[in-house]
Design a protein around this motif. Structure first.
Motif: not given
Length: 766
Positions: A400-402, A405-411, A449-450
């Protein structure tokens, strides 16, 4: 006859009568009458509004009379008439001339004269026409209300609208009865000495019958029958009966009588509870002419059930399962589509939050290709059997937090899979040979993404994955058998996605050209070739997969080495509603081992070229093309075209697919097929339609059909002629005719069937 409106009007008129002398100096008294001109709602605090040209209090006859363009409004009820008389001595209320009564529920009554008496419980209407809230129409020479019942003398009932060009022409259907009695207490409408007419021609007579009142939302009764004729079952008639047991549960019994395949009974039980609903469908047949069936099956049947319940706002529990006596029963009797090829039954628990998702299911996967039968020996032959996943768990989480500066996801994915793919049968005795695969797959990905000042977009990403497999009696990716063992597989990788969109605007459209480049590198993957391949056997490389990090469809196979994906996207959006999108590119194996098979188009260092084109115009016209070209000589390895049109009276679609031979995937010959459907609305009511699917390689139809439908607000009729060419077990090439008839108010929906309901090919384009 709404007593609520008239009772309120009575109270108002009595008030007017007692206060008439105090109105204004313009009151005129003549011969015992007091006339008040153009008075509107003398008591402005009253919820009733009365408006008329003249309001007269007749002292001599103890009456109150409203004359000329009388309008009475009360609680969303409206009464219009030329004259309204309240006789206080007789306690009657009479509306005369062009009487129009509209109730709050939408019902409308037109009459020459309306009289209400006895505290507004009883009444009389002369030459009435009524339109109920469900659009049914009732006409009668006279109608009266007594003891809570409304009686229509010489009544005519229909739900068909009158013809605008010729209002006197007979409707499609109507019921004429000497007496029609509406009893709102038991919510029934009774018909005495009844004649049924179709296009004005009497077709049946009954001395007495009844139907539910339009206010009834649920009532037991016979539903619209269905008739069909085909080669396998002969003539078949289904007459469903609906049991309204309770407001939250019901039962529908659907007996089907066939001339060649016995008697089929279906039962459908539905129940809604406070947090969800479930349904159970039973189907069984006895056929004493079963000599042509595999295994001499006289008794056949199935149980189908589904349900879903909300445990709270995040969690729900459900199931969808079918248990059947054999693979072809439901298709033979048209319960399922004859083209069904698999059966999946599952029980699941699902949770969904704002940033995470969880699903756990226990599933059974069955192959409706079934069990081939050797008529010479009386044995079943080896064939693919059923597989069980007990359980299969999927979990996805997005932080839920950068992070940097990016997105972290787990599967994560957890599966325990058992299959008896290598079954054999000897003297009808099953000799199962089970495969077993248990796995735990976990992965994580970070990306950011930059965008620089020139509009270039850089998206760096890193990912990692770790797998544990425990297998027995399996086949690895090369098809070789392996022994029971436990494997692990790990991989860490990263890459960069680069995009540089160029935007241009003209007087008629906006254009975006976007070059795309990706580079993805991974560490060496151990044990990758030893893994069983259960869920990654299908791979169609096209433009939708070009920029995927892993192009395999499942978890068992993963992309390895270093790979670059390059291409360009073009998008145009015109100001008059045209949208065009085109994608093209190819993929390169830069270093490391290539994990793709030759048949996929990704086997060589340079992949085949993939191109996709998409055109849309205001949802009236859609065109999609996807094709793959060999990277060395540009020969077409796969091409797929589809077009859909919905313009005025015409709706249609056409598709074409051609695929080269793929021996490693089990397709030794090329495949080429064309399919389409069309429907033309000849008038507002009449539609002709047809569809077809044709195998160009075999030069034969897969199926085709043609039909016609008439549908208006009160009547639905369709005839469909269909040919199928499936041949397996007791499923034979078949020719059928299906007739559907529905009459509004007699077990039929009010909305005409869509082309998707009538045409299998139309449904496939949805």
């Amino acid at each position: 006859m709404p007593s609520k409106l008239l009772a309120a009007m009575l109270a108002c008129l009595m008030c007017l009568g007692s206060s008439a002398y105090a109105q204004t100096p313009s009151n005129q008294t003549r011969g015992g009458e007091t006339t008040v001109a153009k008075k509107v709602s003398p008591d402005k605090a009253s919820p009733l509004l009365l408006q008329a040209d003249d309001l007269v209090y007749d002292h001599r006859n103890n009456r109150v009379v409203a004359r000329g363009n009388v309008e009475i409004y009360y609680d969303e009820n409206i009464l219009l008439a030329d004259e309204v008389i309240y006789d206080k001595s007789a306690n009657t209320l009479t509306a005369i001339g062009n009487v129009r009564l509209k109730e709050a529920d939408g019902s409308v009554v037109n009459a020459e004269r309306l009289t209400l008496s006895s505290n507004f419980r009883d009444g009389f209407i002369r030459s009435m026409k009524a339109l109920t809230q469900d659009d049914s129409r009732i006409a009668a020479s006279n109608a009266y209300r007594k003891d809570g019942k409304t009686v229509y003398e010489n009544g005519v009932v229909t739900s068909c609208k009158p013809c605008e060009a010729n209002p006197d022409r007979a409707p499609i259907w109507r019921i004429k009865a000497t007496r029609v009695i509406q009893d709102k207490q038991d919510q029934n409408i009774y018909f005495e000495d009844t004649r049924f007419e179709l296009f004005g021609v009497p077709i049946a007579w009954l001395p007495y019958f009844y139907v539910p009142d339009p206010s009834v939302k649920q009532r037991s009764g016979v539903l619209a029958p269905q008739y069909r004729h085909d080669t396998s079952t002969g003539y078949a008639l289904t007459v469903p009966y609906y049991y309204a047991i309770s407001p939250n549960y019901d039962l529908t019994l659907s007996p089907t009588f066939t001339t060649k395949a016995g008697y089929l009974m279906q039962a459908d039980w539905r129940q809604r509870l406070w947090n969800g609903a479930y349904e159970v469908k039973l189907a069984g047949v006895y056929n004493d002419n079963a000599n042509d069936f595999v295994g001499q099956r006289y008794w056949r049947g199935s149980v189908e059930t589904k349900g879903e319940f909300e445990l709270n706002k995040f969690w729900k529990f459900g199931w969808n399962a079918i248990l059947e006596s054999d693979d072809t029963f439901r298709r033979f009797y048209h319960i399922d589509s004859i083209y069904s090829t698999e059966r999946v039954s599952s029980v699941y628990l699902t949770g969904m939050g704002e940033r995470n998702y969880f699903n756990m299911s226990v599933s059974r996967y069955g192959n409706l290709g079934g069990q081939p039968y050797d008529y010479s020996t009386g044995d079943y032959l080896s064939n693919t059997g059923a597989s069980w996943a007990y359980p299969s768990i999927d979990y996805n989480y997005v932080h839920d937090k950068p992070v940097f500066g990016g997105e972290l996801k787990f599967d994560a994915n957890v599966v325990a899979l058992s299959s008896d793919e290598r079954r054999t049968y000897t003297n009808n005795v099953v000799n199962p040979y089970f495969d077993r695969t248990d796995r735990i797959v976990t992965s994580a990905e970070w990306r950011r993404t930059l965008t620089d000042d020139l509009g270039q977009r850089f998206t760096p990403f890193v990912f990692g994955r770790g797998d544990i497999y425990s297998v027995s009696s399996f086949k690895d990716v090369s098809g070789d058998a392996g022994d029971s063992d436990t494997f692990t597989r790990q991989m860490v990788g990263g890459g960069l996605d680069y995009r540089y969109p160029f935007v241009a605007h003209t007087d008629t459209a906006s254009h975006v050209i976007e070059p795309v480049g990706q580079i993805i590198t991974r560490t060496n993957v151990s044990n990758n070739d030893r893994m069983p391949n259960v869920d990654s056997q299908s791979l169609v490389f096209d433009d939708t997969l070009l920029f995927d990090i892993n192009k395999f469809s499942g978890y068992d196979r993963i992309e390895t080495g270093t790979r670059a994906n390059v291409g360009v996207q073009y998008t145009m959006q015109t100001y008059n509603g045209v949208s065009v999108r085109a994608v093209g590119g190819e993929s390169f194996q830069v270093a490391g081992k290539n994990s793709y098979d030759p048949a996929t188009g990704l086997y060589n260092t340079r992949s085949d070229y993939v191109v996709g084109g998409y055109v849309d115009y205001l949802n009236m016209f859609r065109f999609v093309t996807q094709f793959r070209l060999d990277e060395s000589d540009f020969t077409v390895a796969r091409q797929d075209y589809s077009a859909q049109v919905k313009l005025g009276i015409f709706e249609g679609a056409l598709s074409y697919v051609a695929v080269a031979a793929q021996p490693l995937l089990g397709f030794d010959t090329a495949r080429e097929e064309v399919a389409g459907f069309g429907a033309v609305k000849l008038t507002d009511e009449w539609t002709v339609f047809g569809d077809a699917r044709y195998n160009l390689e075999l030069s034969q139809f897969v199926r085709n059909s043609v039909g016609v439908q008439y549908a208006d607000e009160c009547f639905i009729y369709s005839v469909t002629y269909q040919r199928t060419f499936v041949e397996y077990s007791d499923l034979k090439p078949d020719t059928s005719v299906m007739v559907r008839i529905g009459i509004k108010g007699f077990g039929q929906q009010t909305t005409p069937s869509s082309i998707g309901d009538l045409s299998p090919e139309a449904a496939s384009f949805r």
